[in-house]
Design an enzyme around this catalytic site. Structure first.
Site, PDB file in Angstrom:
ATOM      1  N   SER A  87       0.823  -1.211   0.000  1.00 48.21           N
ATOM      2  CA  SER A  87       0.000   0.000   0.000  1.00 48.21           C
ATOM      3  C   SER A  87       0.856   1.260   0.000  1.00 48.21           C
ATOM      4  CB  SER A  87      -0.925   0.000   1.224  1.00 48.21           C
ATOM      5  OG  SER A  87      -0.178  -0.197   2.402  1.00 48.21           O
ATOM      6  N   ASN A  94      -2.136  -2.744  13.261  1.00 47.25           N
ATOM      7  CA  ASN A  94      -3.593  -2.578  13.216  1.00 47.25           C
ATOM      8  C   ASN A  94      -4.061  -1.330  13.973  1.00 47.25           C
ATOM      9  OD1 ASN A  94      -3.449  -4.909  11.796  1.00 47.25           O
ATOM     10  ND2 ASN A  94      -4.394  -6.222  13.355  1.00 47.25           N
ATOM     11  N   THR A 128     -40.280  26.121 -10.023  1.00 46.80           N
ATOM     12  CA  THR A 128     -40.555  24.731  -9.664  1.00 46.80           C
ATOM     13  C   THR A 128     -40.663  24.003 -10.994  1.00 46.80           C
ATOM     14  OG1 THR A 128     -42.944  25.045  -9.665  1.00 46.80           O
ATOM     15  CG2 THR A 128     -41.839  25.361  -7.559  1.00 46.80           C
ATOM     16  N   HIS A 129     -40.188  22.786 -11.032  1.00 42.25           N
ATOM     17  CA  HIS A 129     -40.126  22.034 -12.302  1.00 42.25           C
ATOM     18  C   HIS A 129     -39.316  22.785 -13.366  1.00 42.25           C
ATOM     19  CE1 HIS A 129     -43.625  19.789 -10.632  1.00 42.25           C
ATOM     20  NE2 HIS A 129     -43.990  20.994 -10.234  1.00 42.25           N
ATOM     21  N   SER A 177     -13.785  28.184 -26.657  1.00 44.72           N
ATOM     22  CA  SER A 177     -13.822  27.022 -27.535  1.00 44.72           C
ATOM     23  C   SER A 177     -12.772  27.204 -28.608  1.00 44.72           C
ATOM     24  CB  SER A 177     -15.208  26.902 -28.171  1.00 44.72           C
ATOM     25  OG  SER A 177     -15.118  26.184 -29.390  1.00 44.72           O
ATOM     26  N   LYS A 224     -17.829  31.432 -27.833  1.00 43.91           N
ATOM     27  CA  LYS A 224     -18.161  30.630 -26.650  1.00 43.91           C
ATOM     28  C   LYS A 224     -17.422  31.071 -25.391  1.00 43.91           C
ATOM     29  CE  LYS A 224     -19.931  26.912 -26.479  1.00 43.91           C
ATOM     30  NZ  LYS A 224     -20.672  25.756 -26.878  1.00 43.91           N
ATOM     31  N   ASN A 267     -17.366  28.984 -21.941  1.00 43.14           N
ATOM     32  CA  ASN A 267     -17.913  27.775 -21.331  1.00 43.14           C
ATOM     33  C   ASN A 267     -17.701  27.749 -19.811  1.00 43.14           C
ATOM     34  OD1 ASN A 267     -18.730  26.811 -23.834  1.00 43.14           O
ATOM     35  ND2 ASN A 267     -16.714  25.900 -24.225  1.00 43.14           N
ATOM     36  N   GLU A 274     -19.272  22.898 -14.596  1.00 41.27           N
ATOM     37  CA  GLU A 274     -19.594  21.558 -15.116  1.00 41.27           C
ATOM     38  C   GLU A 274     -18.803  20.481 -14.383  1.00 41.27           C
ATOM     39  OE1 GLU A 274     -19.941  21.663 -19.694  1.00 41.27           O
ATOM     40  OE2 GLU A 274     -18.889  23.478 -19.130  1.00 41.27           O
ATOM     41  N   TYR A 321      -9.519  -6.902  12.550  1.00 38.67           N
ATOM     42  CA  TYR A 321      -8.917  -6.392  11.324  1.00 38.67           C
ATOM     43  C   TYR A 321      -8.891  -7.449  10.222  1.00 38.67           C
ATOM     44  CZ  TYR A 321      -5.462  -4.496   8.084  1.00 38.67           C
ATOM     45  OH  TYR A 321      -4.828  -4.047   6.954  1.00 38.67           O
TER      46      TYR A 321
HETATM   47  N1  ARG Z   1      -1.166  -1.372   5.377  1.00 41.68           N
HETATM   48  C1  ARG Z   1      -2.105  -1.939   6.294  1.00 41.68           C
HETATM   49  C2  ARG Z   1      -3.475  -1.254   6.149  1.00 41.68           C
HETATM   50  O1  ARG Z   1      -3.519  -0.225   5.596  1.00 41.68           O
HETATM   51  C3  ARG Z   1      -1.620  -1.786   7.690  1.00 41.68           C
HETATM   52  C4  ARG Z   1      -2.166  -2.793   8.648  1.00 41.68           C
HETATM   53  C5  ARG Z   1      -1.615  -4.118   8.357  1.00 41.68           C
HETATM   54  N2  ARG Z   1      -1.918  -5.048   9.383  1.00 41.68           N
HETATM   55  C6  ARG Z   1      -1.765  -6.360   9.186  1.00 41.68           C
HETATM   56  N3  ARG Z   1      -2.081  -7.117  10.157  1.00 41.68           N
HETATM   57  N4  ARG Z   1      -1.342  -6.841   8.064  1.00 41.68           N
HETATM   58  O2  ARG Z   1      -4.481  -1.767   6.555  1.00 41.68           O
END
Ligand code: ARG
Length: 465
Positions: free
Chosen positions: A30, A117, A162-163, A284, A290, A292, A297, A324
Site C-alpha cells: 500500500s 492494526n 418549480t419544475h 472554444s 463561446k 464555457n 460543469e 482487522y
Molecule cells: N497497510 C495496512 C493497512 O492499511 C496496515 C495494517 C496491516 N496489518 C496487518 N495485520 N497486516 O491496513
C-alpha cells in the site's frame, strides 16, 4: 523479485523461508498511496515512544533516540529523497525500517505494545480528522461568499422555479441564502463526524489490547484526541469514521452539484442571468463566441467520484468479521480521492461565486415573465374580496388564460377585462401584480421578502464572524 530465493520480509518474515511472489507483493503493498500518512504515522510513533518511556517500558535513552530518529525520517520524506520500498509494504514498515538504518537496535523496540492494526487506525483517523477540519474551513469560506452575494442582492428580483418552470418571483438574496443553509448543514455534518471520530485507537494493539502497562490516556492526549477508544476490537476494525466523512462529503457534493448546475443554466445564452469572470470560464477552439462554464460543469460531475468512493468503502466494510482484515487497506485511496476532490470543488465554487457578475436586468425581466404573480392575484382575491382560495385560484386561472390569449401579461389586462371575470376586482389589484410588491409581501419567517433575507444575512454574518 520473483524467485523463491528472495529473503523473507525483514519485519514479519521470521517464520518465512522465502519472499512473496511479485504479484503478491503488488496486491499486498500500500506504500504507493499510504505514504500520504507519513506525518500522522511519525506523530503517532513519537507519541507512542514517549509514552513507553514515561511508563518505564522503554529506557529514556532509547525513546529519545527513537524520537530524534523519527524526526530525521520526517525531514527526509519532506525533503523528497526518501527511498520508499514496495517490499516493505506500507508506510509503517517503511518508516520503521529507515529508523533502524538510522539508529540501529532501539528502533526494534518502538513496536512494543502496539501493532500495525492500531497504528493504521490511529494514523488514518488523524488524517481524516485533518480533512474534516479542512472541509469545515472551506465550507465556512464558501458560506461567507454566498452571504456576501445575498447581501448585495437582497432585493434583486428573479424568477423562482418549480419544475424549472417560472413559479413565483423570489429575490437573488433568498436564493443565495438557500445554499447557505445547505452548506451550514454540510459543515455541521463534518463537525459531528469529527466529534465521534476523535477517540484514539493506539494501544489497542492487534485486536485484544496488550499485557504491557501502557498509558493510553497519555497517547490520546498527545495526539489531540478526546479520549482513548473503549474497545480494542472495535478500535482496530471499524472505519465508520471514514464512512461518515465520505457520507458528509457526498451530501456536500450533491449540494455543490446543484449550485453548479444552476450556474451552467444561468450563464447560458438563453438565460444570461450571470456571467462567469474570465478566470472561471474557458473558450472554444472552434467557436469564437463561446464562454464555457467548465469549472461549474466539473464541480457538477465531481459528485460521481465522491459518491463512488463512498459506495466503494461501504462495500468493502459490509460483512467483514471482527477484527482487522486486510480488506480494510482499501479504505485509503477512496478517502484520499474523495477528500482531494471535495476540497478542489469547494475552492473552485468559492472562487467562482466570489467573481460572479449578476445581470439584474435579465433577472428582473425574467421574474415578470410567465404569469409569476398569479398567486399574488389569487391571494388578493382571498384577502380583499373574501373568496375561498380554491375559487380565487379558479378566477385567476381564467385571467391567466385571457392574458395568454391576448398575448400579454397579467398587469397588462385592463380593469374592464378583469371585472368581466370577477366583479370584485378593482384597481388596487395592480399593486400586487408587480414583482417587487410580490416579493416584498412574502414576509413570513424564512420567506423571500428583502427584509427577511436581510435578517438572515445579519444572522449568518454574526455566526460566521
Ligand atoms: N497497510 C495496512 C493497512 O492499511 C496496515 C495494517 C496491516 N496489518 C496487518 N495485520 N497486516 O491496513
Amino acid at each position: 523479485m520473483t524467485d523463491d530465493t528472495k529473503s523473507s520480509n525483514a519485519m514479519w518474515g521470521g517464520r518465512f523461508a522465502a519472499g512473496p511472489d511479485a504479484i503478491m507483493e503488488a496486491i499486498n503493498a500500500s506504500i504507493s498511496f499510504d505514504k500520504r500518512l507519513y506525518a500522522q504515522d511519525i506523530r503517532g510513533s513519537r507519541a507512542h515512544a514517549a509514552m513507553l518511556a514515561a511508563t518505564g517500558i522503554l529506557s529514556n535513552k532509547d525513546a529519545e533516540a527513537i524520537g530524534e530518529g523519527l524526526l530525521t525520517v520526517l525531514s527526509e520524506i519532506e525533503g523528497g529523497d526518501f527511498p520508499f520500498s514496495t517490499a516493505l509494504e506500507d508506510i509503517h514498515m517503511n518508516v520503521e525500517a529507515r529508523l533502524k538504518e538510522l539508529i540501529g537496535e532501539p528502533a526494534g523496540r518502538l513496536h512494543t505494545a502496539r501493532s500495525r492494526n492500531d497504528q493504521v487506525a490511529t494514523d488514518f483517523r488523524l488524517w481524516v480528522r485533518d480533512q474534516a477540519d479542512a472541509a469545515i474551513a472551506a465550507l465556512t469560506a464558501l458560506m461567507k461568499v454566498m452571504v456576501a452575494q445575498a447581501e448585495k442582492g437582497a432585493d434583486w428580483v428573479m424568477p423562482g422555479f418549480t419544475h424549472l418552470q417560472t413559479a413565483q418571483p423570489v429575490t437573488w438574496g433568498h436564493h443565495m441564502m438557500a445554499y447557505v443553509e445547505m452548506l451550514a448543514r454540510d459543515r455541521s455534518r463534518f463537525e459531528d463526524a469529527r466529534k465521534r471520530m476523535n477517540e484514539c485507537p493506539l494501544g489497542s494493539a492487534a485486536l485484544a489490547g496488550t499485557g504491557f502497562a501502557i498509558d493510553r490516556h497519555m497517547t490520546a492526549e498527545a495526539l489531540g484526541f478526546d479520549r482513548p477508544t473503549a474497545n480494542s476490537l472495535d478500535a482496530v476494525s471499524d472505519r465508520d469514521f471514514a464512512l461518515e466523512f465520505l457520507s458528509a462529503s457526498a451530501i456536500c457534493a450533491v449540494h455543490l452539484s446543484r449550485l453548479a448546475e444552476e450556474l451552467v443554466i444561468w450563464s447560458s445564452a438563453q438565460f444570461r442571468f450571470v456571467a462567469m469572470s474570465d478566470k472561471w470560464s474557458t473558450g472554444s477552439s472552434i467557436m469564437p463566441q463561446k464562454r464555457n462554464p467548465d469549472a461549474a460543469e466539473l464541480i457538477r460531475a465531481k459528485i460521481g467520484r465522491i459518491l463512488g468512493a463512498t459506495v466503494a468503502l461501504f462495500t468493502v466494510m459490509k460483512g467483514l468479521p471482527l477484527a482487522y482484515s486486510k480488506d480494510m487497506q482499501e479504505d485509503k485511496e477512496q478517502v484520499f480521492d474523495a477528500a482531494d476532490t471535495l476540497m478542489l470543488a469547494l475552492a473552485a465554487m468559492t472562487g467562482m461565486m466570489a467573481d460572479l457578475t449578476v445581470n439584474t436586468d435579465k433577472l428582473e425581466a425574467a421574474a415578470a415573465n410567465g404569469f409569476s404573480t398569479a398567486t399574488d392575484l389569487a391571494d388578493w382575491l382571498v384577502r380583499e374580496a373574501g373568496l375561498p382560495f380554491r375559487d380565487a385560484h379558479h378566477v385567476t386561472g381564467t385571467l391567466v388564460a385571457m392574458a395568454e390569449e391576448k398575448g400579454c401579461d397579467l398587469p397588462d389586462l385592463t380593469l374592464e377585462d378583469m371585472q368581466s371575470v370577477h366583479p370584485a376586482l378593482n384597481s388596487s389589484v395592480y399593486d400586487v401584480l408587480g414583482v417587487h410588491n410580490s416579493v416584498a409581501s412574502r414576509q413570513s419567517y424564512g420567506g423571500t421578502a428583502p427584509d427577511q433575507v436581510r435578517a438572515q444575512v445579519a444572522r449568518w454574518k454574526g455566526l460566521l464572524g
